[in-house]
Write an enzyme that holds these catalytic residues in place. Structure first.
Site, PDB file in Angstrom:
ATOM      1  N   CYS A 405     -41.681  48.799 -46.199  1.00  0.00           N
ATOM      2  CA  CYS A 405     -41.292  48.724 -47.441  1.00  0.00           C
ATOM      3  C   CYS A 405     -39.831  48.946 -47.912  1.00  0.00           C
ATOM      4  O   CYS A 405     -39.274  48.412 -48.699  1.00  0.00           O
ATOM      5  CB  CYS A 405     -42.357  49.542 -48.180  1.00  0.00           C
ATOM      6  SG  CYS A 405     -42.278  51.248 -47.453  1.00  0.00           S
ATOM      7  N   HIS A 449     -44.396  54.842 -50.334  1.00  0.00           N
ATOM      8  CA  HIS A 449     -43.816  53.137 -50.346  1.00  0.00           C
ATOM      9  C   HIS A 449     -42.645  53.305 -51.455  1.00  0.00           C
ATOM     10  O   HIS A 449     -42.477  54.182 -51.979  1.00  0.00           O
ATOM     11  CB  HIS A 449     -45.068  52.571 -51.133  1.00  0.00           C
ATOM     12  CG  HIS A 449     -45.106  51.063 -51.109  1.00  0.00           C
ATOM     13  ND1 HIS A 449     -44.906  50.569 -49.886  1.00  0.00           N
ATOM     14  CD2 HIS A 449     -45.182  50.173 -52.028  1.00  0.00           C
ATOM     15  CE1 HIS A 449     -44.923  49.122 -50.236  1.00  0.00           C
ATOM     16  NE2 HIS A 449     -44.787  49.088 -51.315  1.00  0.00           N
ATOM     17  N   ASP A 465     -43.509  43.608 -55.707  1.00  0.00           N
ATOM     18  CA  ASP A 465     -43.459  44.552 -54.359  1.00  0.00           C
ATOM     19  C   ASP A 465     -43.199  43.334 -53.323  1.00  0.00           C
ATOM     20  O   ASP A 465     -44.204  42.672 -52.881  1.00  0.00           O
ATOM     21  CB  ASP A 465     -44.676  44.977 -54.195  1.00  0.00           C
ATOM     22  CG  ASP A 465     -44.871  45.831 -52.873  1.00  0.00           C
ATOM     23  OD1 ASP A 465     -44.028  46.044 -52.332  1.00  0.00           O
ATOM     24  OD2 ASP A 465     -45.929  46.508 -53.014  1.00  0.00           O
TER      25      ASP A 465
END
Lengths: 663, 319
Positions: A405, A449, A465
């Protein structure tokens, strides 16, 4: 005033045990020499007791104190502050043992022991330590009892049993006080332990930091929703935004708590979060969050922040508006900050951004193209990315294409900014495991994250995202599913119960322990002013002040009354067992028409009875003899013997002699 | 000062009503007082410190420990009271002593049902003595007390106290067991002008020095009250029964210890008389005692000696 000045054996042995028990919970954060110091001092004290060693004289005492102080300074770097203070306290507690001569010294040692037990709670607060500390407290009380006993008479075990009994009897009153004693905020601020190594998000992020977090299964917080929790893929818990990029790390820019411009829209979500101590000031919440807890503010980047770092479990209520519109306009300095980039480096990425800008004049289309690129090209989600050197973003985007991430979010914000779109990295946690009761979500460190939000001139800030394009299972199922193939989930902690979630009973046990821990935090550790107020209002109604006093008085009074009855047994008062049995003896004879005259001695009455009832004379004399022996000759006859003798007399007598019947 | 004395008097009167004198007293809720001891106050101070730590660190476990110890303190009130309640005290007499010796008073502690641990008895400011009483048992305690003047020594109310089990509280009582012990004058050796006991006019001022060997008159049968020193053991061993050696001189010329015949102040005279009562009794010589307010005819034996000593002890005092 105490019996004799020396310290009885029972007290001394319990003091030695108590010291060991008091020190054990501290071992985690005490320097190792403390243990050696304790062993040395305990041995010395035992030798003093056996008259094989002398008490230290004044010079030795001063030297010992100086050495201890120096050792504390060596291992803690200073003499003030909580950590050094605790070590000093423990050292004093140990050294006091050697110079303890009188009962007064022993009492000082015992009181010091209670303080050391309290300091252990500053470092650890689990149910384990709470239960364990009952042991040193019981032993310290046993030592106090030992001090009150004459000479060597007191045996160690009964002393401990008595101490345990007193503690057990004190327990109900303690619970009453715990619930009803009014809680208040801190009166002044005190230093907090600093060596609690906390894992968690920090104010700046490089990809490695997140990889570090993904190795930990430590609980971060637990959210309990008023209704059904949203699906996992929508649970983006914001902690902070990272707006400043120096070429390697993303870090937080100074964000004033200025008024923010946003409109509520759609259905709100209501939930409460029980957060573990993080030693940081930010709270976790879904966008866009509102909280009316005292001392909690919303900053201009929509994160929630508290005045003071969270150094103990914290419970707060939140309302979130997921569809709200944030910042329909940005001030020039906000724009400047959301577009900041290092002046050079990452040439390939900048070039790609220029091309994208030409091809997609609409910000939304450009963002979609960047996301589609992550999906289209062979990007891989992995916790074991190759090492990136100079121009990390270029290398990642065009060469290695392996990362997690933080790599994706960082690279995407870089490209968007290079293409002229204000953007920033959001750091926090994503997802969470459904907890017991279906309405709670437990978030652990490995759920850490990073994602992206960009600013659209009409629609404000929009979250996207990039990780979802690469590894949708990370978002929908969690980290474990996303890295199932490479087996890197919690690979450094082979014994973490979370690795064995597939075994049903083990998972049940883990969830039950979690539930216990949750209850402990919620009801015990977090039971402070707000929670107490809430409980009182639920139990006693709105105006609870006088009812509270009444409840305390009645509760405490009832308890103490019951305990007094239990301890003093007033129904057995007045007569000793022998006299009670003698009264019974008189009643039995009264049934035969023989009454003890006023002023008639027990012995002459028995003689008269024996003459009147020759058939039972033997039994009467037997009982009377035993009774005389007990009462006057000072021989102690067990009550059971007397009772037995009385029973034989009763058997020997007819129920009522004809013609003589008493009333 | 006056206030203090007034308070003392009121306090004594109140005690008199609350715990009337009796040779046997059972401690109960009317008679046992209880307050925190110095250790208890220090413990309270420590608890306040702990509470402050709990408040400032908002630490529930510290609150918990503080409340636990606080509750222990409260529960200990019952335990400390229980340790004295039900204890029976009984006066068990005391042997007379001479002035200057330690008087020894006996008190019997009796347990009705439970054990009584570390019970202290005494008369402050004398140090207290500590005793344990087993459950349903008894304990005979000998309490010593210095003697300051002759006559009846009435030590007054006896303090009974106990801090058991934790020492945080002190339960106590003041009981009047009507304890008393007779203090004889201090025997002081010296010369004694003797006077004859048979109310003779001629009083030979003769110093009694040493024990003269009087004429042996013969043997007679033993009678209760005769001194064992005069038993004729040889005859007894031959199986002739208990015979007593009779001395002519002892019947013929009795000594009289006369207060008026002495010089010096009252106490000196009494001390001297005391010495001679002992000396003559040890020598098995009959003597009479003449005091301004009493006269004891010439006699011999322990009973006579004790009666004389008692007269000497109580001379001039209201009994």
């Amino acid at each position: 005033m105490t019996p004799t000045p020396g310290i009885p054996r029972a007290a001394l042995s319990w003091l030695l045990v108590a010291q060991a028990l008091v020190i054990v919970p501290h071992l985690g954060h005490l320097p190792i020499w403390i243990v050696l110091l304790w062993l040395g001092c305990a041995l010395w004290r035992i030798q003093i007791f056996r008259m094989r060693a002398a008490y230290p004289n004044a010079l030795v005492k001063i030297v010992l104190m100086l050495i201890a102080g120096f050792a504390v300074y060596q291992s803690r770097g200073r003499l003030i502050g909580l950590d050094a203070g605790v070590v000093l306290l423990v050292a004093a507690f140990i050294l006091k043992l050697v110079e303890m001569r009188s009962r007064r010294d022993a009492l000082v040692l015992i009181f010091l022991g209670f303080f050391v037990v309290v300091t252990a709670y500053l470092f650890e607060t689990g149910p384990g330590i709470a239960l364990f500390s009952l042991l040193p407290v019981a032993v310290l009380l046993a030592a106090m009892i030992g001090l009150q006993s004459e000479g060597q008479a007191a045996k160690p075990w009964p002393t401990l049993r008595l101490a345990g009994g007193i503690m057990l009897q004190a327990l109900p009153l303690m619970l009453l006080l715990f619930v009803f004693f009014p809680r208040m905020g801190p009166l002044w601020s005190l230093p907090t332990p600093s060596d609690r190594g906390k894992t968690g998000l920090s104010e700046s992020m490089s990809p490695n930091d997140i990889a570090e977090l993904s190795r930990s299964d430590e609980l971060v917080f637990r959210a309990t929703f008023a209704g059904t929790p949203p699906p996992r893929a929508e649970l983006y818990w914001r902690a902070m935004t990272l707006e400043h990029f120096d070429g390697r790390r993303w870090s937080q820019a100074a964000t004033p708590a200025s008024r923010v411009d946003w409109q509520k829209r759609g259905e709100p979500l209501r939930y409460s979060v029980l957060m573990q101590p993080s030693e940081q000031a930010w709270l976790f919440a879904l966008d866009v969050a509102e909280s009316d807890e005292a001392g909690v503010y919303r900053m201009s980047d929509y994160r929630l922040q508290r005045e003071r770092p969270i150094d103990r479990p914290l419970l707060y209520d939140v309302i979130s508006w997921p569809e709200a519109v944030r910042d329909s306009s940005l001030s020039p300095w906000q724009l400047r900050r959301a577009l900041q980039l290092p002046s050079q480096g990452e040439a390939r990425s900048r070039l790609w951004a220029q091309q994208l800008r030409k091809a997609y004049p609409e910000p939304e289309a450009l963002v979609n193209e960047v996301l589609a690129n992550f999906n289209r090209e062979p990007f891989v989600y992995t916790l074991r990315p190759p090492v990136l050197g100079e121009n990390a973003i270029d290398t990642f985007l065009f060469d290695t294409r392996r990362g997690f991430c933080a790599h994706y979010a960082g690279a995407m914000v870089f490209v968007l900014r290079a293409a002229g779109i204000p953007a920033r990295v959001v750091a926090g946690y994503q997802g969470g495991e459904p907890g017991p009761g279906a309405r709670t979500v437990q978030v652990r460190q490995f759920d850490a994250h990073a994602w992206v939000e960009y600013w659209h001139p009409q629609r404000g800030w929009i979250s996207v995202d990039p990780t979802f394009q690469v590894a949708p299972e990370r978002i929908e199922l969690g980290l474990e599913a996303a890295v199932a193939e490479e087996q890197s989930f919690l690979e450094d902690s082979p014994f973490s119960p979370l690795r064995y979630r597939q075994y049903g009973w083990l998972n049940q046990l883990r969830l039950a322990l979690d539930e216990l821990d949750h209850g402990w935090q919620n009801w015990v550790l977090n039971y402070q002013a707000t929670q107490q107020q809430g409980l009182f209002e639920r139990l006693l109604g709105k105006d609870f002040q006088w009812r509270l006093v009444l409840a305390l008085l009645i509760g405490g009074g009832l308890f103490l009354g019951a305990l007094a009855l239990l301890l003093l047994k007033p129904w057995r008062d007045g007569l000793d067992p022998a006299q009670r049995l003698h009264a019974q003896f008189e009643r039995i004879l009264a049934r035969q028409g023989l009454r003890r005259l006023p002023g008639e001695g027990a012995r002459s009455f028995a003689d008269r009875a024996a003459r009147e009832l020759p058939a039972q004379a033997a039994q009467i004399r037997a009982f009377s003899g035993l009774y005389q022996a007990q009462c006057y000759a000072g021989r102690s006859v067990a009550p059971s013997v007397l009772r037995h003798s009385l029973k034989r007399l009763r058997r020997a007598l007819p129920w009522r002699l004809p013609g003589r019947g008493g009333k | 000062m006056i206030l203090e004395r007034l308070f003392q008097a009121r306090w004594q009167r109140w005690l008199e009503r609350r715990i009337p004198p009796a040779s046997r007293v059972r401690l109960d809720n009317r008679r046992v007082f209880i307050l925190p001891s110095r250790v208890g106050l220090a413990f309270g101070g420590a608890l306040i410190l702990m509470l402050l730590a709990a408040i400032n660190y908002q630490n529930s476990l510290a609150y918990g420990l503080t409340f636990l110890l606080g509750s222990v303190f409260i529960v200990t009130i019952l335990h400390t009271y229980r340790n004295l309640a039900g204890l029976g005290l009984q006066a068990a007499g005391g042997a007379p002593v001479f002035l200057g010796e330690q008087a020894c008073l006996r008190v019997r502690l009796q347990s009705e049902a439970r054990e009584h641990r570390s019970v202290a008895l005494g008369w402050p400011p004398q140090p207290l003595q500590w005793f344990d009483v087993a459950a349903q048992g008894a304990c005979d305690c000998e309490l010593s007390l210095p003697t300051r003047r002759r006559g009846w020594l009435r030590p007054g109310r006896l303090r009974v106290e106990s801090c058991f089990p934790l020492g945080l509280l002190r339960a106590w009582s003041w009981v009047d067991l009507e304890l008393k012990v007779l203090v004889y004058p201090k025997p002081i050796p010296g010369d004694l002008p003797l006077s004859s006991g048979h109310s003779d006019e001629e009083e030979e001022g003769q110093a009694a020095r040493g024990r003269g060997v009087d004429d042996f008159q013969g043997l007679r049968d033993f009678q209760p009250g005769d001194s064992r020193r005069r038993l004729h053991w040889k005859a007894f061993s031959k199986g002739q029964g208990l015979l007593v050696k009779d001395f002519a001189a002892l019947t013929g010329r009795d000594l009289c210890l006369d207060f008026e015949a002495l010089g010096g102040d009252v106490e000196q005279r009494l001390s001297l008389l005391c010495h001679w009562v002992l000396e003559l009794s040890r020598g098995e010589r009959p003597f009479a005692l003449r005091l301004p307010d009493a006269q004891l005819p010439a006699d011999i034996g322990d009973a006579h000696r004790d009666a004389c000593l008692r007269r000497l002890a109580l001379y001039g005092l209201v009994e």
